[in-house]
Design a protein around this motif. Structure first.
Motif, PDB file in Angstrom:
ATOM      1  N   ALA A  18       0.770  -1.231  -0.158  1.00  0.00           N
ATOM      2  CA  ALA A  18      -0.092  -0.023   0.151  1.00  0.00           C
ATOM      3  C   ALA A  18       0.915   1.197  -0.016  1.00  0.00           C
ATOM      4  N   SER A  19       1.905   1.229   0.601  1.00  0.00           N
ATOM      5  CA  SER A  19       2.723   2.476   0.864  1.00  0.00           C
ATOM      6  C   SER A  19       3.662   2.741  -0.492  1.00  0.00           C
ATOM      7  N   VAL A  22       1.392   6.260  -5.147  1.00  0.00           N
ATOM      8  CA  VAL A  22       1.754   7.560  -5.023  1.00  0.00           C
ATOM      9  C   VAL A  22       0.213   8.290  -5.256  1.00  0.00           C
ATOM     10  N   ASP A  23       0.353   9.634  -4.805  1.00  0.00           N
ATOM     11  CA  ASP A  23      -0.499  10.569  -5.109  1.00  0.00           C
ATOM     12  C   ASP A  23      -0.435  10.790  -6.369  1.00  0.00           C
ATOM     13  N   PRO A  24      -1.694  10.695  -7.249  1.00  0.00           N
ATOM     14  CA  PRO A  24      -1.881  10.860  -8.438  1.00  0.00           C
ATOM     15  C   PRO A  24      -1.588  12.262  -8.896  1.00  0.00           C
ATOM     16  N   GLU A  25      -1.661  13.300  -7.988  1.00  0.00           N
ATOM     17  CA  GLU A  25      -1.475  14.557  -8.306  1.00  0.00           C
ATOM     18  C   GLU A  25      -0.121  15.128  -8.056  1.00  0.00           C
ATOM     19  N   THR A  30       4.643   9.430  -2.027  1.00  0.00           N
ATOM     20  CA  THR A  30       3.683   8.221  -1.903  1.00  0.00           C
ATOM     21  C   THR A  30       2.659   8.583  -0.573  1.00  0.00           C
ATOM     22  N   ILE A  31       1.718   7.703  -0.618  1.00  0.00           N
ATOM     23  CA  ILE A  31       0.567   8.149   0.386  1.00  0.00           C
ATOM     24  C   ILE A  31       1.090   7.904   1.817  1.00  0.00           C
ATOM     25  N   LEU A  37      -1.918   7.506   4.081  1.00  0.00           N
ATOM     26  CA  LEU A  37      -2.054   5.781   4.662  1.00  0.00           C
ATOM     27  C   LEU A  37      -1.997   5.901   6.130  1.00  0.00           C
ATOM     28  N   ARG A  38      -3.106   5.644   6.703  1.00  0.00           N
ATOM     29  CA  ARG A  38      -3.258   5.506   8.307  1.00  0.00           C
ATOM     30  C   ARG A  38      -2.794   4.191   8.891  1.00  0.00           C
TER      31      ARG A  38
END
Lengths: 166, 258
Positions: A18-19, A22-25, A30-31, A37-38
């Motif tokens: 999950a890590s 990446v943020d598409p913008e 990475t999230i 990502l919590r």
């Protein structure tokens, strides 16, 4: 006991997969860098991933959720449940030091250290990500995405994005 | 074939949540109308960004209202399949954009309230509303800063910008009182700590806007008469026109997906 070990191994692998999303913008982040990502939880071999939006209307959230599902599928973990959590509310303070450095190298001024209300209403000093000068000015409080404002460096004359503290 | 209206079981909590959701959706839609028409590119982005924040708030609130109601309504049905009389937003927020000054004055009056309101709502005993408040509060603070700067720039700008800003204040003033109104359905929620009594916020709101308006060399009307009705579905003629555009697709092609 075996099941517990399996779950924690699965959790680690799921987090790693999950890590990588990446943020598409802002594709350099990475999230995990962003703090979006919590949590990754495993219950009876079922994976649940919790993410938090940066801004209420952030249109990237649907895309991020889809990318997480794909990343875990690719890692052979199978499709997770992706859950959105609102509390505690995301803050730029959660952005990792590595994330801040990546942003700067990418040409976006990272958010100031604390997203406090004082920082929001007080004087801001934002360093140009190109030349490092703090002789900068705000062009627009709002930029190309919800999380950015548009600034200009008065030293090197380059306009740049500033990741707003929030 | 067209899609008909849904029915809503307006228990106090559902109604309370829908009122705030409608506020966010209607103002967000108004701001989106500026897209491609703002006086400059920076403002085009700003207005669209603020509209997006509000749309995000509306979605969270509608989804929560649907969950509390526990029937088969959802965020889309609340937004697209209720008519004018079923909408519960403040009259202020449905007022047409007019010129840029009018849009900014409307934004300023509301953001100065929303910023105070959401900050207090962060202490709501309802965990979901408190979480939505924590996000909305940060966004409102930004909207307030943006619109405050414009009020000063317009009021203390040219003769024409001053005149237009003053006209906007005079026109919209009568709609500000509704933000501080409470009816019977909300009193129980206030007593339970779920909702906030907005009446005590009025003095703080006045103090905030008075400072900015004075700096802008503008004046607030002395007129204390206030218009209300939006919270119970009695709207100005403008909301119907807004909804006809907002709802045209799902009304014309029920259940359409893409």
């Amino acid at each position: 006991m075996v099941a517990v070990l399996d779950d924690s191994d699965l959790r680690r692998r799921a987090w790693e997969a999950a890590s990588t999303v990446v943020d598409p913008e802002i594709p350099v982040l990475t999230i995990a860098d962003l703090g979006v990502l919590r949590e990754v939880e495993v219950h009876d071999s079922r994976v649940e991933v919790a993410i938090t939006p940066t801004y209420s209307g952030c249109p990237a959230m649907n895309m991020i959720a889809l990318e997480i599902e794909l990343a875990l599928e690719r890692a052979g973990i199978g499709r997770p449940t992706v859950r959105t959590v609102l509390s505690p509310a995301w803050t730029t303070d959660w952005m990792s030091e590595e994330g801040r450095n990546k942003l700067r190298e990418y040409g976006i001024a990272p958010p100031q250290a604390s997203g406090s209300r004082r920082a929001l209403f007080g004087e801001q000093q934002v360093a140009c990500p190109q030349c490092g000068s703090v002789n900068t000015e705000v062009l627009s409080e709002f930029g190309s995405t919800s999380c950015k404002a548009l600034w200009r460096c008065k030293n090197c004359r380059e306009p740049f994005d500033y990741f707003k503290c929030h | 074939m067209t899609a008909g209206n849904i029915s809503v079981s307006e228990t106090p909590l559902v109604l309370y949540t829908l009122r705030r959701a409608d506020d966010a959706l209607i103002l967000g839609h108004r701001l989106s109308e500026w897209c491609g028409h703002a006086p400059m590119l920076e403002e085009d982005m700003a207005l669209a960004n603020m509209g997006l924040d509000l749309l995000g708030q509306a979605r969270e609130l509608y989804s929560y209202a649907a969950k509390v109601e526990g029937r088969d309504n959802d965020e889309d049905k609340f937004a697209y399949l209720r008519d004018v009389r079923q909408y519960r937003n403040l009259l202020l927020l449905e007022q047409p954009n007019g010129d840029f000054a009018r849009t900014m004055v409307r934004q300023f009056f509301y953001a100065a309230f929303a910023d105070l309101y959401w900050r207090v709502m962060m202490r709501s005993t309802d965990a979901t509303l408190a979480a939505i408040a924590a996000k909305s509060e940060k966004e409102s603070a930004y909207h307030l800063r943006h619109s405050s700067e414009w009020i000063v720039r317009l009021g203390d700008g040219t003769e024409e910008s001053h005149r237009r800003a003053q006209e906007a204040i005079d026109l919209l003033w009568a709609f500000t009182g509704e933000m501080f109104e409470v009816d019977d359905s909300e009193r129980g929620l206030i007593d339970a700590g779920i909702a906030v009594d907005p009446a005590p916020l009025r003095a703080q709101w006045m103090k905030r806007i008075t400072g900015v308006v004075a700096e802008a060399t503008l004046t607030l009307p002395n007129n204390g008469w206030m218009q209300q009705g939006g919270r119970s579905g009695r709207h100005s003629e403008h909301l119907g026109h807004l909804l006809s555009e907002l709802q045209s697709m799902p009304r014309t092609f029920p259940g359409a997906t893409w």
